[in-house]
Design an enzyme around this catalytic site. Structure first.
Site, PDB file in Angstrom:
ATOM      1  N   HIS A  63       0.831  -1.436   0.005  1.00 48.10           N
ATOM      2  CA  HIS A  63      -0.178   0.351  -0.136  1.00 48.10           C
ATOM      3  C   HIS A  63       1.117   1.462  -0.184  1.00 48.10           C
ATOM      4  CE1 HIS A  63      -3.629   1.570   1.510  1.00 48.10           C
ATOM      5  NE2 HIS A  63      -3.402   3.100   0.970  1.00 48.10           N
ATOM      6  N   ASN A  97      -4.681   5.819  -7.644  1.00 43.33           N
ATOM      7  CA  ASN A  97      -5.429   7.612  -7.194  1.00 43.33           C
ATOM      8  C   ASN A  97      -4.713   8.216  -7.475  1.00 43.33           C
ATOM      9  OD1 ASN A  97      -3.598   6.845  -4.951  1.00 43.33           O
ATOM     10  ND2 ASN A  97      -5.303   7.945  -3.886  1.00 43.33           N
ATOM     11  N   ASP A 155      -8.691   2.470  -4.580  1.00 46.17           N
ATOM     12  CA  ASP A 155      -8.660   2.946  -2.690  1.00 46.17           C
ATOM     13  C   ASP A 155      -8.159   4.721  -3.169  1.00 46.17           C
ATOM     14  OD1 ASP A 155      -6.587   2.879   0.090  1.00 46.17           O
ATOM     15  OD2 ASP A 155      -5.558   3.838  -0.914  1.00 46.17           O
ATOM     16  N   HIS A 235      -5.805  -0.873   5.551  1.00 47.48           N
ATOM     17  CA  HIS A 235      -5.247  -0.344   6.783  1.00 47.48           C
ATOM     18  C   HIS A 235      -6.676  -0.412   7.394  1.00 47.48           C
ATOM     19  CE1 HIS A 235      -8.532   2.001   3.657  1.00 47.48           C
ATOM     20  NE2 HIS A 235      -7.120   2.810   3.376  1.00 47.48           N
ATOM     21  N   ASN A 281      -6.701   8.975   6.945  1.00 50.80           N
ATOM     22  CA  ASN A 281      -7.719   7.966   6.441  1.00 50.80           C
ATOM     23  C   ASN A 281      -7.166   6.449   6.633  1.00 50.80           C
ATOM     24  OD1 ASN A 281     -10.617   7.275   6.262  1.00 50.80           O
ATOM     25  ND2 ASN A 281     -10.757   8.166   4.335  1.00 50.80           N
ATOM     26  N   ASP A 308       0.142   1.776   3.797  1.00 55.53           N
ATOM     27  CA  ASP A 308      -0.303   3.377   3.041  1.00 55.53           C
ATOM     28  C   ASP A 308       0.404   5.026   3.162  1.00 55.53           C
ATOM     29  OD1 ASP A 308      -2.006   5.026   2.627  1.00 55.53           O
ATOM     30  OD2 ASP A 308      -4.069   4.850   4.017  1.00 55.53           O
TER      31      ASP A 308
HETATM   32  N1  LIG Z   1      -4.770   6.910   3.554  1.00 60.66           N
HETATM   33  C1  LIG Z   1      -4.970   8.236   3.446  1.00 60.66           C
HETATM   34  O1  LIG Z   1      -4.939   9.136   4.324  1.00 60.66           O
HETATM   35  N2  LIG Z   1      -4.585   9.285   2.477  1.00 60.66           N
HETATM   36  C2  LIG Z   1      -4.644   7.985   1.516  1.00 60.66           C
HETATM   37  C3  LIG Z   1      -5.758   7.122   0.607  1.00 60.66           C
HETATM   38  C4  LIG Z   1      -6.050   6.247   1.442  1.00 60.66           C
HETATM   39  O2  LIG Z   1      -5.418   5.284   1.435  1.00 60.66           O
HETATM   40  O3  LIG Z   1      -6.589   6.078   1.417  1.00 60.66           O
HETATM   41  C5  LIG Z   1      -4.307   9.337  -0.146  1.00 60.66           C
HETATM   42  O4  LIG Z   1      -3.840   8.988  -1.032  1.00 60.66           O
HETATM   43  O5  LIG Z   1      -3.035  10.104   0.370  1.00 60.66           O
HETATM   44 ZN   LIG Z   2      -7.407   3.756   1.504  1.00 56.95          ZN
END
Ligand SMILES: NC(=O)N[C@@H](CC(=O)O)C(=O)O
Ligand SMILES: [Zn+2]
Length: 430
Positions: A63, A97, A155, A235, A281, A308
């Site tokens: 991730h 994304n 995601d 996550h 998030n 993440d």
């Molecule tokens: N995790 C996050 O807080 N942000 C992620 C998006 C995600 O993983 O959901 C992002 O692209 O910034």
């Molecule tokens: Zn996410």
């Protein structure tokens, strides 16, 4: 070129090796693993003393946000891959994304080609579930799988249309790739920026309740049951996510799940008022949730530790708690947080760390990595679990410095990362 790694504690889930072994590589492969390998007889061009260190298969992060194309002021394929190498990772999965959204095979190939040219490690690009991540029309899932996308994921969002998501799952199941699920019921968020609890309420912030995650996790597990797809929950942050994963596994469903270091380390009580490096998030939850995540990792309900890694520019993170984007960087802090918070505290054994950071993620995306056996690719990380140091975000290879862990005293230092038989990070040569 042959590299000999001596005296390390080899932790290899694939073979079960857990003890002092030497490893010999030649070009891009591991050619020998034995209790003692003589450097001269082996013709080693380079000898590395890994005494006191863990020697694990190169870490795999399922991730990562590389922000390439379109958001390259935050990160690029190159800078993200450098940060990964510095963090001990030899394979990373990039989330779609981006701008534009990575939703067709050409866009998947763009990242793969860029990585082949410039990245020191393996970069695999996941494809979006829907075109433009708009949740309306399915992306070309088969085409992206053919182009080497190891998974699909929306995601950053959930696909709120369950009918459409079920179709996507059926296609992914046929293509033999997993769905990496970001679980968030967007209709329940209501402008929330942190966990919904008394601590964050006292600071005047709008909250995100556990139900935001749990409802979609439950739905996705039901859809995995119907479609037979491999569902991997991203996550996970709540105690009920852990419970649901446990039940799904007991039922024999093809469900796996990941936990991020910030979610097993921090609670919403750690949030420093106004510091947006605590905004991500899903949000930092309660002590009860953190304990459930730790226990879930210990009991092998939770399979994977992923970062993440979500880099953002400093100017964006300075916009205040409501307006700043969600997310923190993670590639260069995952190893010390896992060692300090889980291994040193006896929650995970060193072997479980190797499982959750390499062997299991390799299995989730079906790549022949995460193993230190002879014949396998020479993707190796050397970690000194006892070395104590201070996390210094100004030294990160990532463009992102958005971390709540800056200045933390931790243990567990990545000393060297070897990818495809090449030394891609050497801590002694900073
Ligand atoms: N995790 C996050 O807080 N942000 C992620 C998006 C995600 O993983 O959901 C992002 O692209 O910034
Ligand atoms: Zn996410």
């Amino acid at each position: 070129m042959r590299i000999l790694i001596q005296n390390g504690r080899v932790l290899d889930p694939a073979s079960g090796r857990n003890g002092s072994f030497d490893i010999l590589t030649e070009d891009d492969k591991i050619i020998k693993v034995e209790e003692k390998i003589d450097a001269e007889k082996a013709g080693a061009g380079k000898v590395i003393d890994a005494g006191g260190c863990f020697v694990m298969p190169g870490l795999i992060d399922l991730h990562v946000h590389l922000r390439d194309p379109g958001l390259t002021h935050k990160e690029t394929v190159e800078t993200g891959a450098m940060a990964a190498a510095r963090g001990g990772f030899t394979t990373i999965v990039a989330m779609p994304n981006t701008k534009p959204v990575t939703d067709d095979k050409q866009k998947v190939s763009y990242v793969h080609n860029k990585a082949k040219m410039n990245a020191p490690i393996h970069v695999l690009q996941a494809g979006a579930v829907t075109k433009g991540q708009e949740g309306k029309e399915l992306a070309d899932i088969e085409g992206m799988a053919e182009a080497g996308a190891p998974a699909i994921s929306e995601d950053g969002k959930s696909v709120m249309d369950s009918g459409l998501y079920r179709e996507a799952m059926k296609i992914a199941a046929r293509a033999g790739i997993p769905v990496l699920a970001h679980c968030e019921d967007i209709n329940l968020v209501k402008g929330g920026v942190v966990n919904a609890d008394e601590h964050t309420e006292a600071m005047g912030y709008r909250g995100i309740s556990n139900a935001v995650e749990d409802i979609i996790a439950a739905r996705d597990i039901m859809l995995a049951r119907e479609t037979g797809v491999h569902l991997h929950l991203c996550h996970c942050s709540t105690k009920d996510s852990v419970r649901m994963v446990k039940e799904a596994k007991e039922e024999g469903l093809f469900v796996t799940a990941e936990v991020c270091p910030h979610h097993f380390t921090l609670t919403s009580e750690d949030i420093v008022e106004g510091d947006t490096n605590f905004k991500m998030n899903p949000p930092l939850r309660t002590k009860e949730d953190v304990e459930a995540l730790r226990q879930g990792l210990k009991d092998d309900i939770m399979d994977v530790i992923s970062t993440d890694h979500a880099p953002h520019a400093a100017s964006e993170k300075l916009k205040g708690m409501d307006a700043a984007p969600f997310g923190i960087v993670g590639l260069e802090t995952a190893v010390p947080l896992t060692v300090t918070e889980l291994v040193e505290k006896g929650i995970l054994t060193p072997m479980q760390m190797a499982e959750k950071m390499s062997y299991n993620p390799a299995k989730v995306i079906g790549v022949d990595r995460g193993s230190l056996e002879a014949g396998k690719e020479a993707d190796i990380v050397i970690i000194n679990p006892k070395e104590e140091y201070i996390i210094d975000a100004s030294c990160f290879a990532s463009k992102g410095r958005n971390t709540p862990f800056n200045g933390w005293k931790v243990r567990g230092k990545v000393k060297m990362t070897i990818c495809g038989g090449r030394i891609v990070y050497d801590d002694s040569k900073k």
